[in-house]
Design a protein around this motif. Structure first.
Motif, PDB file in Angstrom:
ATOM      1  N   THR A   8       9.625 -48.780 -11.559  1.00 47.35           N
ATOM      2  CA  THR A   8      10.886 -48.584 -10.843  1.00 47.35           C
ATOM      3  C   THR A   8      10.735 -48.727  -9.341  1.00 47.35           C
ATOM      4  O   THR A   8      11.714 -48.827  -8.622  1.00 47.35           O
ATOM      5  CB  THR A   8      11.461 -47.187 -11.146  1.00 47.35           C
ATOM      6  N   ASP A   9       9.485 -48.762  -8.849  1.00 48.33           N
ATOM      7  CA  ASP A   9       9.307 -48.744  -7.395  1.00 48.33           C
ATOM      8  C   ASP A   9       9.067 -50.144  -6.852  1.00 48.33           C
ATOM      9  O   ASP A   9       8.162 -50.374  -6.081  1.00 48.33           O
ATOM     10  CB  ASP A   9       8.124 -47.833  -7.036  1.00 48.33           C
ATOM     11  N   ARG A  10       9.864 -51.096  -7.275  1.00 45.97           N
ATOM     12  CA  ARG A  10       9.605 -52.470  -6.856  1.00 45.97           C
ATOM     13  C   ARG A  10      10.811 -53.062  -6.155  1.00 45.97           C
ATOM     14  O   ARG A  10      11.944 -52.804  -6.549  1.00 45.97           O
ATOM     15  CB  ARG A  10       9.314 -53.326  -8.086  1.00 45.97           C
ATOM     16  N   ASP A  11      10.536 -53.849  -5.143  1.00 42.84           N
ATOM     17  CA  ASP A  11      11.610 -54.582  -4.480  1.00 42.84           C
ATOM     18  C   ASP A  11      11.765 -55.923  -5.210  1.00 42.84           C
ATOM     19  O   ASP A  11      11.024 -56.854  -4.954  1.00 42.84           O
ATOM     20  CB  ASP A  11      11.234 -54.790  -3.004  1.00 42.84           C
TER      21      ASP A  11
END
Lengths: 524, 276
Positions: A174-177
């Motif tokens: 979930t922590d992706r650009d």
């Protein structure tokens, strides 16, 4: 001080010589493709790698990053990819899809039905285009078995899941650009660095479907077709997508280049805005416009026979009645002039353009120049229409504003080079542009075109599972479009990928999103 | 004017280049007579024909005769650039003269605007302006006027500042001359030669910029025959139909060289320092 001058002068000389050597060495370099780096010249419209945004999923798939559950083969049949098999239940609504047990994401996570479910749900949440494909009643996941229940029967669901919009992404991360780094996917390559101008991809160490042939793939965006051709000739890139029709002859040396070329699934067409109050509202004017254009010459001469002359909406590469459908509005200038006169358009002020109520017949033609053939078609239209007294004003716009102009119908003609069967058959395409748009129910149809018969056929098509009947409906729909002079089909392009003989497996598919695949390898 | 006529007689180079300039202008004016075909008439079956006796410069992507298009292109390109030089000259000079003569707040406002204009890169600003206005030859001329007038304004202003303090101007003021009269009769004739020289020398450069804007799609629009635009159209066929770029390119090259030489020679003829 003096010494420093000398040193820098020497450095400058060395630099210059290196430059000269670099410029001169093209010939020798050509044969030697570096075995672990591939350079691939492309056109690119995406400033983000978010697959649900715009059509950016295409780029995610083209660059070897994303994969879908289903893949089209060279005949546009749906074949397994991340899904191993699928079947439909007796209710004609429930599809049971078995996910390949081997499939893993590039970060090592196993692809489960649960992640596939979340990925598909994510697409529906983020893209309003998803529901133009199908509408979901319920998705359930159990181990490797994914079950999709649709609201209405969707005969071509596997094909729809092959659209890059439904690229499977790892929803656990979930922590992706997504825009810059791209999603975590299952493809052979991963993003190292991405911008619209250049992408650098690296091999996915956890690839599930065999070895990844290149350590690094550099993908510069070279939008200008001529520059792309020259870069390939010079050996700056090892393969290039879509060499301009006129330039293909530059690559016919078999020992140096390999051309992979096929009749694509695309149509180049201009939608005609036929809303009330527009000049093209009058069917006779549309017919006059169509028959004033010598489309055969555009394709045979101007485009050097790399396009097939247009008529019906669906290209001949797909078996939907191309040969039996007759275009009533082929080139006939006399007929065109006659039709204009019947519709009340005459040149009363002697300026060479026909007029009515003191106003010239002027049509705004919106196009973009990202594809070499589009300006050519536009200018040829302008030149031919002038001969019967129709004034065509050309408006060259940026690709990014094209979609909006089309949706709002802010022009009389708007050009597109569009894939007609992104789900394996032309249903979605036929609906987009020509099914009646009631209060935004079909936003892609901004032209105002509406025909109840057409809509009825479209509704029948939506729930029909029998391929023979589906084919017949689509043929009937095309016939209505032809008879209504609803749209202007210029031609159907061939598409190509040209590679140096230093690599193998660079084959172009009819579906336009399998470019960099695991099969593109260095030549032995 | 007299010096120019005298120059024609005494300065051979000037006479020669003047003839060349006149020839160019004549070509533009006589394009309809000289052209073998209609420049916008598209005979598509004859697309991409190489140069031959029938089509001396070949044909382009729509089968239009390239020679006719180059000849007609002279009209668009020359009238465009002459219009541009004239407007820049008039706007720039009058702004500069007003600013220099009146000084004070007027001067400050005009000069600060001109400073602002100079602080942008010229071509980029022109592209931006032309982009906002939409592509057409007139808009391209307008865009280039907006970025180019400052040079003339500064030059005119500095010269006016110098002349303003000369005795004959002071005398005119003491005698009760009105500002407009003084500007017109005493100041303008004294700065005019330099301004004309600058403008003449600028024609070549401005022509390149105008063609550049057209090349980028911000100037003339298809199907108009204009050299910059033709270069752009030929670009796609650089390798397969090089004549589409060669001839418009040559036309621009020759025209720019001729105007530059003429501008140089005009300076030799008009330069007041040589007279003294």
């Amino acid at each position: 001080m003096k010494k420093m001058w000398k040193v820098s002068a020497a450095a400058a000389m060395i630099g210059l010589m290196a430059l000269a050597a670099g410029c001169g060495g093209g010939e020798e370099k050509k044969a030697a493709v570096a075995k672990d780096t591939l350079k691939f010249g492309v056109t690119n419209f995406a400033d983000s790698l978010e697959p649900t945004d715009n059509y950016f999923g295409w780029v995610v798939m083209r660059y070897g990053l994303g994969e879908c559950l289903v893949k089209f083969d060279e005949k546009m049949n749906s074949t397994p990819w991340l899904a191993e098999s699928w079947k439909i239940g007796d209710d004609k609504l429930t599809w049971t899809i078995k996910i390949n047990d081997k499939a893993v994401f590039s970060n090592g996570d196993k692809l489960t039905a649960q992640i596939a479910k979340e990925s598909i749900e994510r697409t529906f949440a983020k893209s309003d285009r998803a529901k133009t494909f199908f509408e979901v009643d319920e998705i359930t996941a159990d181990g490797q078995v994914l079950t999709i229940k649709t609201k209405r029967p969707v005969p071509t669901l596997p094909g729809m899941l092959a659209d890059p919009l439904f690229i499977i992404v790892n929803t656990k991360v979930t922590d992706r650009d997504y825009a810059k780094q791209g999603p975590i996917c299952t493809g052979p390559y991963m993003v190292k660095d991405y911008s619209k101008a250049k992408a650098v991809m690296v091999a996915n160490p956890n690839y599930w479907d065999g070895a990844v042939p290149f350590k690094t793939v550099e993908i510069p965006t070279i939008d200008d077709p001529n520059t792309r051709a020259m870069a390939l000739q010079k050996g700056e890139i090892d393969m290039a997508i879509n060499i301009a029709p006129g330039d293909l002859t530059l690559f016919d040396k078999k020992d140096k280049f390999y051309i992979s070329s096929i009749a694509s699934l695309r149509s180049v067409l201009a939608r005609l805005t036929s809303a009330e109050g527009r000049p093209l509202h009058d069917k006779r004017v549309r017919e006059a416009l169509l028959s004033s254009l010598d489309r055969e010459t555009y394709n045979k001469v101007l485009l050097k026979d790399t396009f097939t002359t247009g008529g019906p909406a669906v290209p001949p590469s797909l078996d939907y009645g191309f040969d039996e459908l007759k275009d009533p509005n082929t080139y006939n200038m006399e007929r065109s002039k006659k039709l204009l006169a019947e519709a009340g358009w005459k040149d009363t002020d002697g300026d060479g353009y026909v007029d009515k109520d003191g106003k010239n017949l002027e049509l705004d033609f919106v196009f973009y120049s990202g594809r070499a053939e589009l300006p050519l078609y536009a200018e040829a239209t302008q030149a031919d229409a002038k001969k019967v007294g129709i004034k065509v004003n050309l408006k060259n716009v940026d690709y990014n504003v094209l979609d909006g102009i089309g949706k709002r119908g802010e022009c009389d003609l708007i050009i597109s080079n569009i894939i007609t069967a992104n789900t394996g058959d032309p249903e979605v395409y036929m609906n987009w542009y020509w099914k009646t748009n009631v209060n935004g129910s079909n936003p892609q149809n901004g032209s105002g075109y509406s025909n109840p018969e057409y809509d009825a056929l479209s509704d029948k098509l939506a729930v029909e599972f029998d391929p023979a009947k589906r084919r017949q409906y689509i043929i009937d729909m095309q016939r209505i479009l032809l008879d209504d002079a609803a749209t202007l089909i210029f031609g159907y392009p061939q598409t190509n990928m040209v590679s140096s003989t230093g690599i193998t497996g660079a084959e172009i598919f009819p579906a336009d999103y399998y470019w960099l695949t695991k099969d593109v390898k260095p030549a032995k | 004017m007299e010096t120019v006529i005298k120059g024609l007689r005494t300065n051979r180079a000037f006479a020669f280049t003047t003839v060349l300039v006149l020839l160019l202008l004549l070509t533009a004016v006589a394009a309809p007579i000289l052209s073998p075909y209609d420049p916008t008439e598209a005979t598509m079956r004859n697309a991409y024909l190489p140069p031959s006796a029938e089509h001396l410069f070949g044909t382009d992507k729509l089968g239009r005769d390239c020679l006719s298009r180059v000849l007609y292109g002279a009209r668009a390109s020359l009238s465009g650039v002459l219009l541009l030089v004239t407007t820049v000259f008039i706007v720039g000079t009058s702004m500069g003269v007003v600013s220099g003569y009146f000084g004070g707040k007027v001067d400050m406002v005009i000069m600060r605007i001109s400073d602002m204009m100079i602080s942008f890169p010229g071509m980029i600003l022109a592209i931006a302006v032309a982009g906002i206005l939409g592509g057409s030859l007139v808009n391209a001329v307008l865009a280039l006027t907006i970025v180019s007038w400052t040079k003339y304004a500064r030059l005119a202003r500095s010269m006016v500042l110098k002349i303003k303090r000369r005795d004959f101007v002071e005398a005119a003021v003491v005698n009760g001359g009105k500002p407009l009269h003084i500007l017109w009769v005493h100041i303008l004739p004294n700065i005019l030669p330099i301004m004309v020289i600058t403008a003449a020398a600028d024609i070549g450069a401005l022509m390149m910029e105008l063609a550049g804007l057209s090349f980028l799609g911000f100037g003339s629009q298809p199907p108009a025959p204009e050299w910059g635009l033709m270069l752009n159209e030929g670009r796609q066929q650089l390798q397969t139909a090089p004549w589409l770029m060669v001839f418009p390119g040559l036309a621009i090259f020759i025209t720019v060289v001729v105007f530059n030489l003429w501008g140089d020679n005009l300076r030799d003829v008009l330069d007041p320092r040589q007279e003294e």
